[in-house]
Design a protein around this motif. Structure first.
Motif: not given
Length: 268
Positions: A143-155, A102-106
């Motif tokens: 549970n809803d990590l991938y909300q909105g307009d996603v531009f960057y994912v960090s692990c 479960y990454p950090i989703v920007y």
């Protein structure tokens, strides 16, 4: 010939205290007033780049999140943006769900920049990083990590685990796999294919109608911008691979090397 000068931040324009010095700020401010077209390109967000460059208030465009955005330094207006497509977001969500990671989703959620994370499922390294970010972007979720307009994912996790993700994803996305120079934790940063420092510089070059690019950097994630620059300069503390690609090697980041080079070589 109009020239765009672009510097990396950490390890290049910033000193060991993660700050631009008074001399660097004053030199860049003076040269921008004289007409120099200058930007910095960083993996940082606006929220972490601004404190690090406190004192640098010139009206310059900033390349952030390794090229996901170009933002005006004064107004915070987004000049250029690179978001994931919806199908790419679905693909990443499916991949990481399969891996039970479960990454950090920007993303921009309701026009506000946020980073989403699941506290109970984040790695210790991710939670350590999040604890250093005390701003309004935090968006803990169940549970809803991938909300909105996603531009960057960090692990942020072990090198072995991230290496596996990197090899699985590197042909589909822009993936940056490296050790953080401050925390020494391993990071995998995932962005849209067009979100690179190099592509953002070319977008900015076109936006400003420049004919030439001069770039400064220190790390592997600066290789792409060195490849598209007309001239490229590695600081003395740069990695070997970057020095081999550079037009030349200048002083160390702790010696205000970029500012000294600009002061000596910018002709107005």
């Amino acid at each position: 010939m109009k020239t765009l000068y672009v510097s990396d931040l950490d390890g290049t324009l910033l000193n060991s205290q993660q700050q631009t010095s008074t001399y660097t700020n004053q030199t860049i401010e003076k040269l921008v007033d004289q007409g120099m077209l200058f930007s910095y390109a960083t993996a940082r967000s606006y929220y972490s780049a601004k404190p690090a460059t406190k004192g640098l208030s010139a009206k310059i465009p900033l390349i952030l999140y390794n090229g996901a955005f170009i933002i005006d330094n004064q107004s915070q207006e987004i000049l250029v943006s690179n978001f994931f497509l919806k199908e790419e977001v679905n693909d990443l969500a499916h991949y990481f769900n399969q891996k039970d990671f479960y990454p950090i989703v920007y993303a921009f959620i309701n026009e506000q920049e946020k980073f989403s994370y699941i506290p109970g499922k984040s790695t210790k390294q991710q939670l350590d990083f999040i604890s250093t970010r005390n701003d309004k972007r935090k968006n803990p979720t169940e549970n809803d990590l991938y909300q909105g307009d996603v531009f960057y994912v960090s692990c942020i996790a072990s090198k072995k685990q991230l290496e596996s993700f990197y090899h699985d994803l590197k042909d589909r996305y822009q993936c940056l796999f490296s050790k953080d120079i401050y925390s020494q934790d391993w990071w995998l940063e995932i962005l849209p294919q067009k979100a690179t420092k190099a592509h953002a510089i070319l977008q900015l070059k076109d936006y400003l109608k420049c004919e030439k690019v001069v770039a400064f950097g220190d790390g592997l994630n600066d290789l792409s911008m060195f490849e598209i620059a007309n001239e490229s300069y590695a600081v003395e503390n740069a990695c070997k691979e970057l020095k081999e690609k550079a037009t030349g090697v200048i002083g160390r980041h702790d010696q205000d090397a970029v500012a000294h080079w600009l002061e000596k070589n910018y002709k107005g």
